[in-house]
Scaffold this motif. Structure first.
Motif, PDB file in Angstrom:
ATOM      1  N   VAL A  88      46.055  29.551  44.234  1.00 30.23           N
ATOM      2  CA  VAL A  88      46.975  30.551  44.252  1.00 30.23           C
ATOM      3  C   VAL A  88      46.545  31.694  44.957  1.00 30.23           C
ATOM      4  N   LEU A  89      47.285  32.059  45.894  1.00 30.76           N
ATOM      5  CA  LEU A  89      47.322  33.370  46.913  1.00 30.76           C
ATOM      6  C   LEU A  89      48.163  34.584  46.530  1.00 30.76           C
ATOM      7  N   LEU A  90      47.771  35.509  46.120  1.00 31.09           N
ATOM      8  CA  LEU A  90      48.386  36.703  45.887  1.00 31.09           C
ATOM      9  C   LEU A  90      48.065  37.923  46.444  1.00 31.09           C
ATOM     10  N   PRO A  91      49.203  38.721  46.514  1.00 30.18           N
ATOM     11  CA  PRO A  91      48.725  40.151  47.307  1.00 30.18           C
ATOM     12  C   PRO A  91      47.614  40.720  46.342  1.00 30.18           C
ATOM     13  N   GLY A  92      46.735  41.364  46.896  1.00 31.11           N
ATOM     14  CA  GLY A  92      45.665  42.166  46.185  1.00 31.11           C
ATOM     15  C   GLY A  92      46.101  42.921  45.182  1.00 31.11           C
ATOM     16  N   LEU A  93      45.576  42.986  43.885  1.00 29.34           N
ATOM     17  CA  LEU A  93      46.024  43.485  42.620  1.00 29.34           C
ATOM     18  C   LEU A  93      45.855  44.796  42.763  1.00 29.34           C
ATOM     19  N   VAL A  94      46.619  45.696  42.044  1.00 31.46           N
ATOM     20  CA  VAL A  94      46.628  47.279  41.956  1.00 31.46           C
ATOM     21  C   VAL A  94      46.449  47.753  40.620  1.00 31.46           C
ATOM     22  N   ASP A  95      45.274  48.392  40.318  1.00 32.26           N
ATOM     23  CA  ASP A  95      45.337  48.907  38.789  1.00 32.26           C
ATOM     24  C   ASP A  95      45.483  50.435  38.903  1.00 32.26           C
ATOM     25  N   LEU A  96      46.805  50.832  38.082  1.00 33.75           N
ATOM     26  CA  LEU A  96      47.053  52.268  37.850  1.00 33.75           C
ATOM     27  C   LEU A  96      46.391  52.957  36.946  1.00 33.75           C
ATOM     28  N   HIS A  97      45.430  52.291  36.189  1.00 31.03           N
ATOM     29  CA  HIS A  97      44.672  53.004  34.945  1.00 31.03           C
ATOM     30  C   HIS A  97      43.253  52.384  35.199  1.00 31.03           C
ATOM     31  N   THR A  98      42.299  53.285  35.932  1.00 30.95           N
ATOM     32  CA  THR A  98      41.039  52.748  35.712  1.00 30.95           C
ATOM     33  C   THR A  98      40.123  53.982  35.619  1.00 30.95           C
ATOM     34  N   HIS A  99      39.059  53.530  34.619  1.00 27.95           N
ATOM     35  CA  HIS A  99      38.039  54.862  34.632  1.00 27.95           C
ATOM     36  C   HIS A  99      36.678  54.384  35.317  1.00 27.95           C
ATOM     37  N   LEU A 100      36.438  55.312  36.401  1.00 27.76           N
ATOM     38  CA  LEU A 100      35.318  55.142  36.993  1.00 27.76           C
ATOM     39  C   LEU A 100      34.130  55.910  36.580  1.00 27.76           C
ATOM     40  N   ARG A 101      34.313  56.963  35.793  1.00 24.26           N
ATOM     41  CA  ARG A 101      33.427  57.532  35.358  1.00 24.26           C
ATOM     42  C   ARG A 101      32.902  58.738  36.181  1.00 24.26           C
ATOM     43  N   GLU A 102      32.786  58.452  37.315  1.00 29.44           N
ATOM     44  CA  GLU A 102      31.896  59.404  38.327  1.00 29.44           C
ATOM     45  C   GLU A 102      32.849  60.393  38.787  1.00 29.44           C
ATOM     46  N   PRO A 103      32.625  61.628  38.816  1.00 31.97           N
ATOM     47  CA  PRO A 103      31.389  62.369  38.401  1.00 31.97           C
ATOM     48  C   PRO A 103      30.965  62.486  37.212  1.00 31.97           C
ATOM     49  N   GLY A 104      29.889  62.619  36.663  1.00 32.94           N
ATOM     50  CA  GLY A 104      29.450  62.740  35.180  1.00 32.94           C
ATOM     51  C   GLY A 104      28.884  61.953  34.334  1.00 32.94           C
ATOM     52  N   ARG A 105      29.460  60.847  34.285  1.00 34.52           N
ATOM     53  CA  ARG A 105      29.116  59.727  33.467  1.00 34.52           C
ATOM     54  C   ARG A 105      28.692  58.575  34.028  1.00 34.52           C
ATOM     55  N   GLU A 106      27.787  58.516  35.122  1.00 31.84           N
ATOM     56  CA  GLU A 106      27.162  57.655  36.056  1.00 31.84           C
ATOM     57  C   GLU A 106      26.409  56.590  35.311  1.00 31.84           C
ATOM     58  N   ASP A 107      25.957  56.716  33.777  1.00 29.23           N
ATOM     59  CA  ASP A 107      25.442  55.909  32.942  1.00 29.23           C
ATOM     60  C   ASP A 107      26.169  54.740  32.675  1.00 29.23           C
ATOM     61  N   SER A 108      27.586  55.094  32.541  1.00 35.17           N
ATOM     62  CA  SER A 108      28.490  53.925  32.286  1.00 35.17           C
ATOM     63  C   SER A 108      29.101  53.313  33.504  1.00 35.17           C
ATOM     64  N   GLU A 109      29.448  53.852  34.545  1.00 39.44           N
ATOM     65  CA  GLU A 109      30.161  53.389  35.715  1.00 39.44           C
ATOM     66  C   GLU A 109      29.963  54.290  36.798  1.00 39.44           C
ATOM     67  N   THR A 110      30.129  54.090  37.997  1.00 38.04           N
ATOM     68  CA  THR A 110      30.172  54.822  39.218  1.00 38.04           C
ATOM     69  C   THR A 110      31.310  54.269  40.116  1.00 38.04           C
ATOM     70  N   VAL A 111      31.617  54.998  40.975  1.00 39.41           N
ATOM     71  CA  VAL A 111      32.846  54.390  42.205  1.00 39.41           C
ATOM     72  C   VAL A 111      32.347  53.016  42.639  1.00 39.41           C
ATOM     73  N   LEU A 112      30.793  53.115  42.961  1.00 36.36           N
ATOM     74  CA  LEU A 112      30.377  52.023  43.717  1.00 36.36           C
ATOM     75  C   LEU A 112      30.598  50.908  42.562  1.00 36.36           C
ATOM     76  N   THR A 113      29.907  51.041  41.301  1.00 33.12           N
ATOM     77  CA  THR A 113      29.835  49.636  40.516  1.00 33.12           C
ATOM     78  C   THR A 113      31.570  49.198  40.033  1.00 33.12           C
ATOM     79  N   GLY A 114      32.314  50.307  39.991  1.00 32.87           N
ATOM     80  CA  GLY A 114      33.750  50.207  39.282  1.00 32.87           C
ATOM     81  C   GLY A 114      34.377  49.568  40.460  1.00 32.87           C
ATOM     82  N   THR A 115      34.329  49.741  41.682  1.00 31.62           N
ATOM     83  CA  THR A 115      34.999  49.059  42.695  1.00 31.62           C
ATOM     84  C   THR A 115      34.495  47.562  43.095  1.00 31.62           C
ATOM     85  N   ARG A 116      33.212  47.484  42.739  1.00 37.53           N
ATOM     86  CA  ARG A 116      32.688  46.362  42.756  1.00 37.53           C
ATOM     87  C   ARG A 116      33.458  45.296  41.793  1.00 37.53           C
ATOM     88  N   ALA A 117      33.721  45.651  40.555  1.00 36.68           N
ATOM     89  CA  ALA A 117      34.099  45.133  39.410  1.00 36.68           C
ATOM     90  C   ALA A 117      35.604  44.896  39.752  1.00 36.68           C
TER      91      ALA A 117
END
Length: 428
Positions: free
Chosen positions: A47-76
């Protein structure tokens, strides 16, 4: 970029078609397409869909890079089929100024796994006392249109009214974490039979419903837009349904975990099930599914809330609230909504791409899979079945409630403006 030919994909779950991508846009959609020198992706009925869009994500950066960063969160996000996410403001420092939202926005641009649109705080420091720099954040390079103190409720009615009035000037929206704080002091889980039996402090449904009722009335009075984050109770559904019947400009989201899990899981005392708002009853779960199907609830949003191991692997009362969700969201929606017959794949695209993009004004996202549109796409193997293994997550955190649970569906490919971010289930 070279051309890409996706051959034999079920666009929005329909009959198999070919989709030709040229650079950043879709060149053609049809049958029997060909293109000399194009990279061919054999969809084989996926099944092909338009790319999904999440209106509610916690990327934690700046400040809590021990739990997530913009890089790791966007890779997820890319692993889960997302091409755009909206990053919540409860970072350290709080995203309550133009400088902080621009930092998050630029980090998203640099990493390139998906578009990152920062959400600005409603109040300074999320303290609920003074409006943040809403206008400056909107006029910044990040172009913020969504504002939220998520994690905390804007419980002061005067502050909430002023925020709604302010964002009205530029068509923004206030996204409310509906939780009356005085009714939830010491709350650990949903207030009900299970909390009474376990002796854990209860989080009553009315704490959510009373704030939603107040805020839809404020939105009506001001003539502004309000969005309800992570709606979780049957009563909240009825309030939103009533507000929409009056023509009030309100939208609402539900998380995947509130579509599947119930407060019975708290009996394990496993803090992986501790979340805010809490898991509710089976009756609430059924009401949420029906409301998402009939459009009372507009969208699915993950509330992806990563936490490091030490913040969750402890006794229930001391554990942080929240669950990761970007990499499992589509599978949960397939199980709870598609396989139950409540939504078809076109409906999933509407709730997980089209409408969230519209609410957040994410340019180029949530568009039809047709010629001339941006090539933001997600290919899903809907026949796949497998147990969730957090060891394979792209997210830096592993606090998933689905470990070991068999879920359907697997995202195999994600394209952001024609560039592959996920190929055969592996990050590009």
């Amino acid at each position: 970029m070279s051309k890409i030919l996706i051959r034999g994909a079920k666009v929005l779950g329909g009959e198999p078609q070919d989709v030709l991508i040229d650079g950043a846009v879709i060149e053609a959609v049809g049958t029997g397409l060909s293109a000399e020198g194009a990279e061919v992706v054999e969809a084989d009925g996926k099944v092909l869909l338009p790319g999904l869009v999440d209106l509610h994500t916690h990327l934690r950066e700046p400040g809590r890079e021990d739990s997530e960063t913009v890089l790791t969160g966007t890779r997820a996000a890319a692993s889960g089929g997302y091409t755009a996410v909206f990053a919540m403001a409860n970072t350290f420092p709080v995203a309550d100024t133009a400088g902080v939202v621009e930092q998050v926005y630029r980090l998203g641009q640099e990493h390139g796994y998906c578009d990152v649109q920062p959400i600005g705080a409603v109040t300074v420091g999320l303290e609920g006392k003074k409006l943040a720099e809403l206008g400056a954040m909107h006029e910044s390079a990040a172009g913020v249109t969504v504002f939220s103190d998520d994690g905390k409720c804007v419980d002061d009615a005067v502050i909430m009214r002023r925020a709604l009035e302010y964002v009205k000037a530029f068509g923004g929206v206030v996204a409310q974490h509906a939780q009356e704080p005085r009714l939830t002091e010491g709350a650990q889980m949903n207030e009900g039979v299970v909390s009474a039996e376990l002796g854990l402090g209860g989080w009553p449904a009315v704490a959510e419903e009373s704030i939603i009722a107040r805020d839809v009335l404020l939105a009506e009075h001001v003539g502004s837009r309000v969005h309800i984050c992570h709606l979780s109770t049957a009563g909240s559904v009825e309030i939103v349904r009533w507000a929409k019947s009056r023509g009030i400009d309100v939208t609402a989201e539900v998380t995947p975990h509130h579509l599947l899990l119930t407060d019975e899981l708290a009996r394990t005392y496993n803090p992986v099930y501790k979340v805010n708002p809490p898991l509710r009853t089976e009756r609430d779960v059924m009401a949420l599914r029906e409301a998402l199907a009939d459009g009372t609830i507009d969208i699915v949003a993950t509330d992806h809330a990563p936490h490091p191991h030490e913040d969750k692997d402890c006794e229930w009362a001391a554990a942080a609230m929240g669950m990761v969700g970007l990499e499992t969201a589509l599978s949960v929606v397939q199980q709870t909504m598609v396989e139950t017959g409540l939504l078809d794949w076109a409906g999933v695209a509407d709730r997980m791409s089209v409408k969230p993009a519209r609410i957040g004004r994410a340019q180029g996202h949530g568009r039809p899979v047709s010629a001339g549109e941006p090539a933001n796409l997600t290919l899903v193997d809907t026949e796949y079945r497998g147990a969730v293994d957090p060891a394979g997550f792209a997210s830096r955190s592993r606090n998933t409630p689905y470990e070991g649970r068999e879920l359907p569906g697997r995202v195999t490919h994600t394209w952001l403006r024609g560039k592959a971010t996920l190929v055969d289930g592996k990050l590009a």
